[in-house]
Design a protein around this motif. Structure first.
Motif, PDB file in Angstrom:
ATOM      1  N   THR A   1       4.199  -5.989  -0.856  1.00 43.81           N
ATOM      2  CA  THR A   1       3.886  -4.565  -0.984  1.00 43.81           C
ATOM      3  C   THR A   1       3.360  -4.095   0.365  1.00 43.81           C
ATOM      4  OG1 THR A   1       1.547  -4.799  -1.586  1.00 43.81           O
ATOM      5  CG2 THR A   1       3.156  -4.959  -3.374  1.00 43.81           C
TER       6      THR A   1
ATOM      7  N   MET B   1      -3.198  -0.091  -3.751  1.00 46.82           N
ATOM      8  CA  MET B   1      -3.057  -0.852  -4.977  1.00 46.82           C
ATOM      9  C   MET B   1      -4.358  -0.725  -5.777  1.00 46.82           C
ATOM     10  SD  MET B   1      -0.949  -4.263  -3.740  1.00 46.82           S
ATOM     11  CE  MET B   1      -2.108  -4.777  -2.465  1.00 46.82           C
TER      12      MET B   1
ATOM     13  N   GLN C   1       4.551  -1.294  -7.636  1.00 46.51           N
ATOM     14  CA  GLN C   1       3.946  -1.109  -6.317  1.00 46.51           C
ATOM     15  C   GLN C   1       5.025  -0.618  -5.346  1.00 46.51           C
ATOM     16  OE1 GLN C   1       0.631  -1.542  -6.663  1.00 46.51           O
ATOM     17  NE2 GLN C   1       1.225  -2.187  -8.736  1.00 46.51           N
TER      18      GLN C   1
END
Length: 264
Positions: free
Chosen positions: A14, A176, A196
């Motif tokens: 991510t 996140m 994500q």
């Protein structure tokens, strides 16, 4: 005696861009993992520092103080012969020189000053899953991830980082969650991962449309996404990564394709 080190490929599963400082540095929130795919280094004592390079991506690698390996050796106060086997493509966004430098520091010390060599060097000192925030200077271990296999692909397209960040529409995006969950299995992990983002993927695709083709080639993966600022992409698999890599390499012989496992 010869000392050996492995410089694992770094993969940003991510990459949330959460802000930009006044000095221009971007703030990130990224889940970083490492694969058992990478460069190798061998060190032998000698009076003077020397570097020799071999491997499929040895062309163009400097063998003087322009090389991060040389700089890391000086930082560690070590002198001798270094043989670098360059298996990772250049400018691919998967660690490369940063991971090589971290391999030197793990072997001979100086890790507390790793950031002086580059923002990605500190995270490469510990080649296992980590959460990387700030400008790469805030690192936190995460709970062990499920055992998974990975395919890495680079279409041999250089994607300069600066234009990718410049093309990003918003520099202030959500991070996140405060606490990352733990995952019982690969299915749970990939389901979470799909929620994500890599905020740099769309601007990188606009600069290098070949990324679209690479992600499509990974259609049998549990999840496929670009790593970092590109152009390397990854596909995660529970099983069958080697077979997928072989199929893709046959279809695209001009690409760099490698299969392996995530390091735990």
């Amino acid at each position: 005696m010869t000392t050996e080190a492995f410089a694992a490929a770094k993969v940003n599963l991510t990459l949330h861009v959460t802000g930009q400082r006044g000095d221009g540095y971007h703030l990130l929130d990224s889940l970083v993992v490492f694969a058992d795919i990478g460069d190798r280094l061998w060190f032998d004592p000698a009076p003077d520092l020397q570097i020799e390079v071999s491997g499929p991506f040895s062309d163009g690698v400097p063998t003087d103080d322009r090389n991060l390996v040389w700089q890391a050796a000086e930082l560690a106060g070590w002198s001798g012969r270094i043989h670098l086997e360059k298996n990772l493509p250049h400018g691919a966004g998967i660690g490369g020189g940063s991971s090589d430098a971290a391999g030197v520091l793990r072997a001979f010390g100086g890790g507390d000053r790793a950031a002086t060599l580059g923002a990605d060097v500190p995270v490469c000192l510990t080649p296992r899953a980590q959460r990387m925030r700030g400008i790469g200077d805030v690192l936190d271990a995460v709970a062990p991830l499920p055992d998974m296999e990975i395919v890495l692909i680079n279409p041999h397209v250089l994607v300069p980082t600066a234009p990718v960040f410049a093309a990003l529409e918003s520099k202030h995006n959500s991070p996140m969650s405060d606490v990352l969950p733990t995952f019982e299995n690969a299915d749970d992990f990939c389901k979470w991962l799909k929620a994500q983002r890599n905020d740099l993927e769309n601007p990188a695709r606009a600069i290098a449309p070949q990324i679209d083709v690479v992600v499509e080639a990974l259609e049998d993966a549990m999840i496929a996404r670009m790593s970092g600022s590109g152009a390397t992409c990854f596909g995660l698999y529970q099983h069958g990564a080697k077979a997928a890599a072989k199929r893709i390499a046959l279809a695209h012989p001009d690409w760099w394709v490698a299969a392996g496992k995530l390091l735990s």
